[in-house]
Scaffold this motif. Structure first.
Motif, PDB file in Angstrom:
ATOM      1  N   THR A 109      -7.733  37.831  66.233  1.00 21.30           N
ATOM      2  CA  THR A 109      -8.460  38.714  65.320  1.00 21.30           C
ATOM      3  C   THR A 109      -9.498  39.500  66.109  1.00 21.30           C
ATOM      4  OG1 THR A 109     -10.243  37.148  64.840  1.00 21.30           O
ATOM      5  CG2 THR A 109      -8.224  36.960  63.515  1.00 21.30           C
ATOM      6  N   ASP A 110     -10.033  40.549  65.495  1.00 26.15           N
ATOM      7  CA  ASP A 110     -11.093  41.326  66.146  1.00 26.15           C
ATOM      8  C   ASP A 110     -12.292  40.443  66.471  1.00 26.15           C
ATOM      9  OD1 ASP A 110      -9.505  43.537  65.943  1.00 26.15           O
ATOM     10  OD2 ASP A 110     -10.888  44.707  64.699  1.00 26.15           O
ATOM     11  N   ASP A 111     -12.633  39.531  65.571  1.00 28.02           N
ATOM     12  CA  ASP A 111     -13.777  38.656  65.822  1.00 28.02           C
ATOM     13  C   ASP A 111     -13.520  37.729  67.007  1.00 28.02           C
ATOM     14  OD1 ASP A 111     -15.327  39.746  63.811  1.00 28.02           O
ATOM     15  OD2 ASP A 111     -14.824  38.197  62.338  1.00 28.02           O
ATOM     16  N   GLU A 112     -12.280  37.301  67.170  1.00 29.40           N
ATOM     17  CA  GLU A 112     -11.955  36.444  68.315  1.00 29.40           C
ATOM     18  C   GLU A 112     -12.021  37.227  69.629  1.00 29.40           C
ATOM     19  OE1 GLU A 112      -9.061  33.215  66.023  1.00 29.40           O
ATOM     20  OE2 GLU A 112      -8.238  35.120  66.755  1.00 29.40           O
TER      21      GLU A 112
END
Length: 295
Positions: A109-112
């Protein structure tokens, strides 16, 4: 360091290990040619196929062989802990900067992705180049994600895929509006580099430059002084080579080209990667001769 030509050499490797003499010779050629920086252990350098110990050796050898030319060392790995170890090794080797692509098996994900760069930059003492390479990593960066990451400490540059010449000014301007002024924008995708450079990109992170630095420098320097026609003409002349890149991938083409120049032995790619087939190899050798790159 994050402008002009950054040349990415092969790391000649077979199933017994790295051909250390050949690697040092490749790096030394780049420094002698006057490239602006050297990218050791990038995708062309086969970083994902090497052990930590091999990568630490290659980082040290590249820095030593490069002399005063800055060396950017790739530190991509599947786990954040591994990346941190590789970053420490690169720093200890004397690297001027590191290059990080978000490697993955599970989709990220973008957060990861942001968390990876946040964790790594928090411990870095040297600058980092963000490597946006969806064709290899299958991680796609949005412009918003680039903006978030570029605001982190120690981000020096962004390496993005190339784009068509007519799209380059708008693409570069859109990204530049989201990143701090000190973060440069560089491109890969060699056959698209001339258009991107003349369209406002700051740097060319170049596979071609890793083996044919003078040829890549001619394109880069023309673009830097605003001679669009000369840069585009010099790039268009290389279309026989670009066509082989698009068919076989730049790594395999440069591997075979280095063999043709007697700079590396065969095989020089880690299994399961294979070199060019005989027919394609003949096509490459003919192209190199036609372009005057075989001597």
């Amino acid at each position: 360091m994050f402008t002009g030509l950054s040349a990415f050499p092969l790391t000649p490797t077979d199933e017994t290990g790295i051909d250390e003499r050949a690697f040092v010779r490749l790096v030394s050629r780049l420094a002698a040619a006057g490239v602006d920086s050297i990218g050791a252990l990038g995708s062309t350098g086969g970083y994902a196929y090497l052990s930590r110990e091999q990568r630490a050796w290659a980082a040290r050898a590249a820095v030593e062989a490069a002399g005063t030319t800055p060396v950017i060392v790739g530190i991509g790995a599947l786990r954040t802990r591994q990346v941190l170890h590789l970053a420490a090794d690169a720093h200890a080797a004397g690297a001027a900067a590191v290059l990080l692509a978000p490697m993955t098996y599970q989709p990220l994900t973008d957060d990861e992705v942001f968390g990876l760069y946040e964790d790594v930059t928090a411990e870095l003492a040297i600058p980092l180049v963000v490597y946006d390479n969806p064709g290899t990593t299958h991680v796609t960066f949005s412009d918003e994600l680039h903006g978030r990451i570029a605001a982190l400490p120690n981000i020096g540059s962004i390496k993005i895929p190339g784009m068509a010449a007519d799209a380059a000014p708008a693409r570069v301007a859109a990204l530049r509006a989201l990143v701090p002024a000190h973060v440069t924008i560089g491109v890969s995708g060699d056959w698209l580099a001339a258009g991107a450079l003349t369209g406002g990109a700051d740097a060319w992170y170049s596979v071609l430059g890793g083996l044919f630095p003078e040829t890549a420098l001619a394109i880069t320097r023309a673009a830097q002084v605003g001679d669009t026609a000369a840069a585009v003409e010099a790039s268009d002349r290389l279309e026989p080579l670009w066509a082989l890149y698009r068919r076989h991938g730049s790594l395999r083409v440069m591997s075979a080209a280095a063999e043709a120049l007697n700079l590396v032995a065969s095989p020089n790619l880690p299994l399961p990667l294979l070199g060019l087939d005989p027919v394609s190899r003949s096509e490459l050798e003919a192209a190199l001769h036609e372009l005057g790159l075989d001597g």
